[in-house]
Design a protein around this motif. Sequence first.
Motif, short mmCIF file in Angstrom:
data_model
loop_
_atom_site.label_atom_id
_atom_site.label_comp_id
_atom_site.label_asym_id
_atom_site.label_seq_id
_atom_site.Cartn_x
_atom_site.Cartn_y
_atom_site.Cartn_z
N UNK A 42 0.84 -1.21 0.00
CA UNK A 42 0.00 0.00 0.00
C UNK A 42 0.87 1.25 0.00
N UNK A 43 1.92 1.24 0.80
CA UNK A 43 2.84 2.39 0.88
C UNK A 43 3.51 2.63 -0.46
N UNK A 66 -1.26 5.16 6.22
CA UNK A 66 -1.20 3.79 5.68
C UNK A 66 -0.46 2.86 6.63
N UNK A 67 0.67 3.32 7.12
CA UNK A 67 1.49 2.49 8.01
C UNK A 67 0.78 2.19 9.32
N UNK A 68 0.00 3.17 9.78
CA UNK A 68 -0.66 3.04 11.08
C UNK A 68 -1.97 2.26 11.00
N UNK A 69 -2.66 2.28 9.85
CA UNK A 69 -4.06 1.84 9.81
C UNK A 69 -4.28 0.40 10.24
N UNK A 119 -4.53 10.03 13.38
CA UNK A 119 -4.39 9.54 12.01
C UNK A 119 -5.21 8.28 11.79
N UNK A 120 -5.27 7.41 12.79
CA UNK A 120 -6.06 6.19 12.66
C UNK A 120 -7.53 6.53 12.48
N UNK A 121 -8.02 7.47 13.28
CA UNK A 121 -9.42 7.87 13.16
C UNK A 121 -9.68 8.63 11.86
N UNK A 122 -8.70 9.38 11.39
CA UNK A 122 -8.87 10.07 10.11
C UNK A 122 -9.06 9.05 8.99
N UNK A 123 -8.28 7.98 9.02
CA UNK A 123 -8.44 6.90 8.04
C UNK A 123 -9.83 6.29 8.13
N UNK A 124 -10.26 6.00 9.35
CA UNK A 124 -11.55 5.34 9.56
C UNK A 124 -12.73 6.21 9.10
N UNK A 135 -7.86 4.73 1.89
CA UNK A 135 -8.90 3.70 1.87
C UNK A 135 -8.97 3.03 0.50
N UNK A 136 -8.88 3.83 -0.56
CA UNK A 136 -8.92 3.28 -1.92
C UNK A 136 -7.74 2.34 -2.15
#
Length: 207
Positions: A42-43, A66-69, A119-124, A135-136
């Motif tokens: 993904x990275x 990406x690394x954290x998700x 950042x995790x919540x931003x991804x979610x 996400x894509x």
Amino acid sequence: MKENLAKVLEVLTLAEKIKFEMRHSWLSNGRQESVAEHTWRMSLMAVLLEPYLEQRVDMARLLKMIIIHDLVEAESGDVPAFDIVNEETKLLKQQREQQAILNLRDQLRESTGQEIYDLWYEFEEKETYEAKVANALDKLEVQIQHNHADISTWIEIEREFVFLMGRHTSFDKGLEEFRALIEEMAILKMEAAGICTTTVRQSMPAR
């Protein structure tokens, strides 16, 4: 500083688990894929696709996201999308992951704990452009990996997932074109195995 660095080392020790936390994806050589391998590609996708995105992207933030998700899966484990069969299962997954990211935030404290949490919540939440891109890429990488794997590793619902990627890429022309290429690869793979993709499309329930 020593105490903070010790906490970082503890998190890195926990993160080692995603190197052997297996996903429901197989490699072209027949070995099952780890969470860490999914995150790595993904990275790479983010770096390679940056020039084709419609909007300018904060690459540092995108890569961090990406690394954290999937880092929470070192504690909560990986749950394939097809295993989330009802709202109760979905809620349980969310609760486990939310507790895991909370634990990470509290463990890192003054260093990067809050940033990782945010950042995790931003991804979610998938509201910012970077989060939508992340996400894509998550969904597209999964299908690329399925395309590389032997068709015998696919379960029936994964045939339908081929035609659902557009839900995650429609916001960006570059990602849409890339999705179309991945979908085309999947269609050719299924048809070569004698699977009628028209039938797959027609049998898909409304989602």
